[in-house]
Scaffold this motif. Structure first.
Motif, PDB file in Angstrom:
ATOM      1  N   ALA A   1       0.833  -1.213   0.000  1.00 33.83           N
ATOM      2  CA  ALA A   1       0.000   0.000   0.000  1.00 33.83           C
ATOM      3  C   ALA A   1       0.866   1.261   0.000  1.00 33.83           C
ATOM      4  O   ALA A   1       0.589   2.213  -0.746  1.00 33.83           O
ATOM      5  CB  ALA A   1      -0.922  -0.010   1.214  1.00 33.83           C
ATOM      6  N   SER A   2       1.923   1.282   0.825  1.00 27.87           N
ATOM      7  CA  SER A   2       2.803   2.459   0.907  1.00 27.87           C
ATOM      8  C   SER A   2       3.520   2.718  -0.414  1.00 27.87           C
ATOM      9  O   SER A   2       3.621   3.860  -0.867  1.00 27.87           O
ATOM     10  CB  SER A   2       3.841   2.264   2.014  1.00 27.87           C
ATOM     11  OG  SER A   2       3.222   2.218   3.260  1.00 27.87           O
ATOM     12  N   ALA A   3       4.024   1.625  -1.019  1.00 31.46           N
ATOM     13  CA  ALA A   3       4.737   1.754  -2.296  1.00 31.46           C
ATOM     14  C   ALA A   3       3.791   2.267  -3.384  1.00 31.46           C
ATOM     15  O   ALA A   3       4.163   3.133  -4.192  1.00 31.46           O
ATOM     16  CB  ALA A   3       5.329   0.413  -2.698  1.00 31.46           C
ATOM     17  N   THR A   4       2.553   1.751  -3.385  1.00 26.67           N
ATOM     18  CA  THR A   4       1.551   2.192  -4.373  1.00 26.67           C
ATOM     19  C   THR A   4       1.222   3.669  -4.174  1.00 26.67           C
ATOM     20  O   THR A   4       1.139   4.429  -5.141  1.00 26.67           O
ATOM     21  CB  THR A   4       0.262   1.349  -4.241  1.00 26.67           C
ATOM     22  OG1 THR A   4       0.607  -0.025  -4.212  1.00 26.67           O
ATOM     23  CG2 THR A   4      -0.685   1.609  -5.393  1.00 26.67           C
TER      24      THR A   4
ATOM     25  N   THR B   1      -7.136   4.644  -3.071  1.00 29.05           N
ATOM     26  CA  THR B   1      -7.112   3.170  -3.095  1.00 29.05           C
ATOM     27  C   THR B   1      -6.073   2.559  -2.151  1.00 29.05           C
ATOM     28  O   THR B   1      -6.420   1.698  -1.341  1.00 29.05           O
ATOM     29  CB  THR B   1      -6.927   2.665  -4.545  1.00 29.05           C
ATOM     30  OG1 THR B   1      -7.963   3.234  -5.348  1.00 29.05           O
ATOM     31  CG2 THR B   1      -7.018   1.150  -4.618  1.00 29.05           C
ATOM     32  N   PRO B   2      -4.780   2.979  -2.205  1.00 25.07           N
ATOM     33  CA  PRO B   2      -3.833   2.414  -1.236  1.00 25.07           C
ATOM     34  C   PRO B   2      -4.162   2.763   0.216  1.00 25.07           C
ATOM     35  O   PRO B   2      -3.894   1.974   1.129  1.00 25.07           O
ATOM     36  CB  PRO B   2      -2.480   3.023  -1.637  1.00 25.07           C
ATOM     37  CG  PRO B   2      -2.772   4.153  -2.528  1.00 25.07           C
ATOM     38  CD  PRO B   2      -4.085   3.865  -3.165  1.00 25.07           C
ATOM     39  N   LEU B   3      -4.790   3.913   0.438  1.00 20.78           N
ATOM     40  CA  LEU B   3      -5.185   4.297   1.801  1.00 20.78           C
ATOM     41  C   LEU B   3      -6.338   3.430   2.293  1.00 20.78           C
ATOM     42  O   LEU B   3      -6.408   3.086   3.482  1.00 20.78           O
ATOM     43  CB  LEU B   3      -5.576   5.784   1.845  1.00 20.78           C
ATOM     44  CG  LEU B   3      -4.452   6.778   1.551  1.00 20.78           C
ATOM     45  CD1 LEU B   3      -5.002   8.188   1.402  1.00 20.78           C
ATOM     46  CD2 LEU B   3      -3.385   6.751   2.644  1.00 20.78           C
TER      47      LEU B   3
ATOM     48  N   LEU C   1      -6.707   0.341   1.348  1.00 18.86           N
ATOM     49  CA  LEU C   1      -6.041  -0.937   1.645  1.00 18.86           C
ATOM     50  C   LEU C   1      -5.407  -0.891   3.030  1.00 18.86           C
ATOM     51  O   LEU C   1      -5.490  -1.851   3.799  1.00 18.86           O
ATOM     52  CB  LEU C   1      -4.982  -1.226   0.571  1.00 18.86           C
ATOM     53  CG  LEU C   1      -4.135  -2.497   0.738  1.00 18.86           C
ATOM     54  CD1 LEU C   1      -5.000  -3.749   0.781  1.00 18.86           C
ATOM     55  CD2 LEU C   1      -3.113  -2.615  -0.387  1.00 18.86           C
ATOM     56  N   LYS C   2      -4.796   0.241   3.361  1.00 17.06           N
ATOM     57  CA  LYS C   2      -4.170   0.394   4.685  1.00 17.06           C
ATOM     58  C   LYS C   2      -5.192   0.334   5.819  1.00 17.06           C
ATOM     59  O   LYS C   2      -4.925  -0.228   6.872  1.00 17.06           O
ATOM     60  CB  LYS C   2      -3.415   1.726   4.760  1.00 17.06           C
ATOM     61  CG  LYS C   2      -1.985   1.633   4.255  1.00 17.06           C
ATOM     62  CD  LYS C   2      -1.236   2.902   4.522  1.00 17.06           C
ATOM     63  CE  LYS C   2       0.249   2.746   4.251  1.00 17.06           C
ATOM     64  NZ  LYS C   2       0.939   1.872   5.186  1.00 17.06           N
ATOM     65  N   SER C   3      -6.354   0.936   5.593  1.00 16.03           N
ATOM     66  CA  SER C   3      -7.360   0.982   6.658  1.00 16.03           C
ATOM     67  C   SER C   3      -8.244  -0.268   6.702  1.00 16.03           C
ATOM     68  O   SER C   3      -9.047  -0.419   7.626  1.00 16.03           O
ATOM     69  CB  SER C   3      -8.222   2.234   6.513  1.00 16.03           C
ATOM     70  OG  SER C   3      -8.874   2.237   5.276  1.00 16.03           O
ATOM     71  N   GLY C   4      -8.119  -1.149   5.717  1.00 19.70           N
ATOM     72  CA  GLY C   4      -8.861  -2.417   5.733  1.00 19.70           C
ATOM     73  C   GLY C   4     -10.315  -2.296   5.325  1.00 19.70           C
ATOM     74  O   GLY C   4     -11.163  -3.052   5.787  1.00 19.70           O
ATOM     75  N   ALA C   5     -10.630  -1.335   4.440  1.00 21.75           N
ATOM     76  CA  ALA C   5     -12.008  -1.191   3.953  1.00 21.75           C
ATOM     77  C   ALA C   5     -12.257  -2.203   2.835  1.00 21.75           C
ATOM     78  O   ALA C   5     -11.349  -2.541   2.083  1.00 21.75           O
ATOM     79  CB  ALA C   5     -12.233   0.225   3.445  1.00 21.75           C
TER      80      ALA C   5
END
Length: 343
Positions: free
Chosen positions: A67-70, A99-101, A103-107
Motif C-alpha cells: 500500500a505504501s509503495a503504491t 485506493t492504497p489508503l 487498503l491500509k485501513s482495511g475497507a
C-alpha cells in the motif's frame, strides 16, 4: 501502560508516526509518517515465542508495504504528469490516491488481509489495529474524499461485507474484525460529511473497541462457545463484555448509538436517505451476531468446567479499567444528551 521500556518507546514512535502523517502539508511527509507508524507497529506485533504473532506481523508488513509503495508511486506519477498544485482537477486522481489508503485501513473490498492478521495477534495489538492504525489513512483520505459513485460503492461494500462476513464466525477476533470493517464504512461516510463528524465517530468507536477488548481479555474467551464457560464469579465481566458488544453494535440506550444517529441525520440532510437505510440494515445484522454471542449468557445459561479454577481471576487494576470503560459505554449517551439539553 506497558512496563517494558522498548514497548513504551515503540508506542511513542507509533503515535508520532500518526501525528506526522496527519500534520504533514505534503504527500511525501504523509507517506513518511505512515512508514514510521508501520516500522513501530511491526516489532510490537511480532513475538519469537508465538508463531501466530510472527505470521500475522509478516502478513501485515507485506500488505502495508504494498500500500505504501503504491501510494508513493501514485503521488510521484501524478506530480510528474500534472502540475503539483492541480491534483484535484482530474476526477480520477482522488480515487487513485485513496485506493492504497483504503487498503491500509482495511475497507472492503481491500479487506482480505484484515481477518488473517487479527487472528494471530494479542488482544492489545488487536485494539491498536482496530483503532490507532486506522486514524492516519482515514485522515489522509479526508483531503480527497467526496460523494461520488466510487466512494459510495466502497462504503456500501464495507458495511455489507462487515455485516455478512461476521455471521458465520466463531472466533471473537474475527467477529471484531468484521465489525471494524462495518464501522470503517460508517467512518468513510462520516468523512464525506465533514471532519468533525468523523472525529466524533472515531473517538466513540475507539472507546467502545477498547472496552470490548479489555472485557473479553478479562473473560479469557477467544471463541463464542467459551463465553458460556467463564468463571461463575466473573458475572460482572460477562455483563461488561455483552453490554459493550451491544453498544458497539449501536443499540439505542448505549453510547454506540449516538455517532450513528448523528451520521444518519447528516446523511438524510444530504439527500442520502436510501444509502442511510441500507447502512442501518447492515448495522442490524452486526447487532444480530452480537446478540448471538450474548443470548446464552443473558438467559443465565452457565456451565463451568472443573479446570476453570483461579486462572481467570483477573487483577484488580484490569477490572477497574474495564469497569470504567464499560460505564462510559453504558451511560455516555445519556450524559451527552443531558449536556446538549443544558447548553
Amino acid at each position: 501502560m506497558p512496563s517494558n521500556s522498548t514497548k513504551i518507546l515503540l508506542l511513542t514512535t507509533l503515535m508520532s508516526g500518526v501525528l506526522v502523517s496527519v500534520s504533514s502539508n505534503s504527500w511525501l511527509g504523509a507517506w513518511m509518517g505512515l512508514e514510521i507508524n508501520l516500522m513501530s507497529f511491526i516489532p510490537l506485533m511480532s513475538n519469537v515465542k508465538n508463531m501466530y504473532n510472527t505470521e500475522a506481523s509478516l502478513k501485515y508488513f507485506i500488505v502495508q508495504v504494498l500500500a505504501s509503495a503504491t501510494l508513493l508511486f501514485m503521488v510521484v506519477m501524478k506530480t510528474l504528469t500534472e502540475d503539483l498544485f492541480t491534483l484535484d482537477e482530474n476526477a480520477y486522481t482522488p480515487m487513485i490516491i485513496c485506493t492504497p489508503l483504503l487498503l491500509k485501513s482495511g475497507a472492503a473490498p481491500l479487506h482480505w488481509w484484515f481477518p488473517g492478521v487479527m487472528e494471530g495477534l494479542s488482544w492489545e495489538n488487536c485494539a491498536l489495529l482496530m483503532t490507532v492504525q486506522k486514524a492516519a489513512p482515514l485522515m489522509l483520505m479526508s483531503y480527497l474524499i467526496e460523494i461520488n459513485t466510487f466512494t459510495l460503492s466502497i462504503i456500501l461494500m464495507s458495511t455489507v461485507v462487515g455485516a455478512i462476513g461476521g455471521l458465520n464466525q466463531t472466533s471473537m477476533r474475527k467477529i471484531l474484525t468484521y465489525s471494524s470493517i462495518n464501522h470503517t464504512g460508517w467512518m468513510l461516510i462520516a468523512l464525506t460529511m465533514g471532519e468533525n463528524l468523523w472525529m466524533a465517530y472515531f473517538m466513540v468507536y475507539s472507546t467502545l473497541a477498547l472496552t470490548v477488548v479489555s472485557a473479553i481479555k478479562l473473560s479469557g474467551a477467544s471463541f463464542i462457545n467459551q463465553t458460556m464457560m467463564t468463571n461463575k464469579e466473573a458475572t460482572l465481566v460477562k455483563f461488561m463484555m455483552f453490554t459493550s458488544l451491544l453498544s458497539l453494535g449501536g443499540l439505542p440506550p448505549f453510547l454506540g448509538f449516538l455517532p450513528k444517529w448523528i451520521v444518519i441525520q447528516a446523511m438524510i440532510m444530504n439527500s442520502l436517505a436510501p444509502m442511510a437505510t441500507l447502512m442501518v440494515v447492515t448495522s442490524l445484522i452486526t447487532l444480530y451476531y452480537y446478540l448471538k454471542i450474548s443470548y446464552s449468557s443473558f438467559m443465565i445459561l452457565n456451565t463451568e468446567p472443573k479446570w476453570n479454577l483461579s486462572s481467570y481471576k483477573s487483577k484488580k487494576t484490569s477490572n477497574t479499567k474495564a469497569l470504567t470503560l464499560s460505564s462510559i459505554s453504558l451511560t455516555g449517551m445519556m450524559v451527552c444528551t443531558i449536556i446538549a439539553n443544558i447548553y
